[in-house]
Write a protein that holds these residues in place. Structure first.
Motif, short mmCIF file in Angstrom:
data_model
loop_
_atom_site.label_atom_id
_atom_site.label_comp_id
_atom_site.label_asym_id
_atom_site.label_seq_id
_atom_site.Cartn_x
_atom_site.Cartn_y
_atom_site.Cartn_z
N LEU A 261 0.83 -1.20 0.00
CA LEU A 261 0.00 0.00 0.00
C LEU A 261 0.86 1.25 0.00
CD1 LEU A 261 -2.73 -1.12 2.56
CD2 LEU A 261 -3.14 -0.54 0.16
N TRP A 262 1.92 1.23 0.81
CA TRP A 262 2.83 2.38 0.91
C TRP A 262 3.47 2.69 -0.45
CZ3 TRP A 262 3.39 5.85 4.65
CH2 TRP A 262 4.53 6.67 4.64
N ILE A 263 3.95 1.66 -1.11
CA ILE A 263 4.59 1.83 -2.42
C ILE A 263 3.58 2.33 -3.45
CG2 ILE A 263 5.68 0.59 -4.33
CD1 ILE A 263 7.08 -1.15 -2.14
N THR A 264 2.38 1.74 -3.43
CA THR A 264 1.34 2.15 -4.38
C THR A 264 0.99 3.62 -4.19
OG1 THR A 264 0.43 -0.09 -4.44
CG2 THR A 264 -1.03 1.69 -5.16
N LEU A 265 0.83 4.04 -2.93
CA LEU A 265 0.50 5.43 -2.65
C LEU A 265 1.66 6.36 -3.04
CD1 LEU A 265 -1.39 4.99 0.73
CD2 LEU A 265 -2.37 5.75 -1.45
N HIS A 266 2.87 5.90 -2.86
CA HIS A 266 4.03 6.70 -3.27
C HIS A 266 4.05 6.86 -4.79
CE1 HIS A 266 8.03 8.31 -3.64
NE2 HIS A 266 8.43 7.25 -4.34
N GLN A 267 3.85 5.75 -5.50
CA GLN A 267 3.87 5.81 -6.96
C GLN A 267 2.74 6.67 -7.51
OE1 GLN A 267 3.87 1.60 -7.88
NE2 GLN A 267 6.10 1.49 -7.84
N ALA A 268 1.63 6.74 -6.76
CA ALA A 268 0.50 7.57 -7.19
C ALA A 268 0.70 9.04 -6.80
CB ALA A 268 -0.79 7.05 -6.57
N GLY A 269 1.78 9.34 -6.10
CA GLY A 269 2.06 10.72 -5.72
C GLY A 269 1.37 11.17 -4.45
#
Length: 147
Positions: free
Chosen positions: A83-91
């Motif tokens: 989730l953390w990585i996904t939210l980071h990639q989404a900005g």
């Protein structure tokens, strides 16, 4: 015989990493050993206290200050990292590093009585669930599909 300094340090590190307040720590000493301080413990009692801390989620192996310990191998921790990585990639999240995630973990587990837990490995499953739900809420609020 006095408790070795190394054992006292180990106990204090565990207390800090588990996020135990001084009152909670002393309550454990009082209830389990009828002692006010770890310096009053025998070596056997100190080892029992370490085992109590381990049952609370503390893992003494390989701990070094300032060194990343990586993400735990359990399902909840892997989900949190995903989730953390996904939210980071989404900005949505500016810093996608493990260090930033551990800071977030500490903020999420901080209460009036606890300074917060420094790492996911010190979190109980209920705390990890709260972190997961918080990240999912962030994703939903920002319109990020996390499945």
């Amino acid at each position: 015989m006095a408790l070795p300094r190394k054992m006292i340090s180990k106990i204090k590190v565990a207390q800090g990493q588990l996020g135990l307040s001084d009152a909670e720590y002393r309550k454990i000493l009082r209830e389990k050993f009828r002692k006010k301080s770890c310096t009053e413990l025998s070596l056997v009692q100190a080892n029992q206290l370490i085992r109590i801390f381990q049952s609370m989620g503390w893992e003494p192996q390989g701990w070094l200050p300032g060194v990343s310990q990586g993400i735990q191998d359990d399902r909840q921790s892997k989900k949190i990292q995903a989730l953390w990585i996904t939210l980071h990639q989404a900005g949505v999240i500016r810093d996608g590093s493990d260090k930033a995630l551990m800071s977030f973990c500490k903020r999420m587990t901080k209460t009036a009585d606890h300074p917060g837990k420094d790492h996911l490995r010190f979190c109980i499953p209920a705390e990890r669930s709260v972190i997961i739900e918080t990240l999912k809420s962030m994703a939903k609020r920002e319109g990020v599909d996390v499945g």
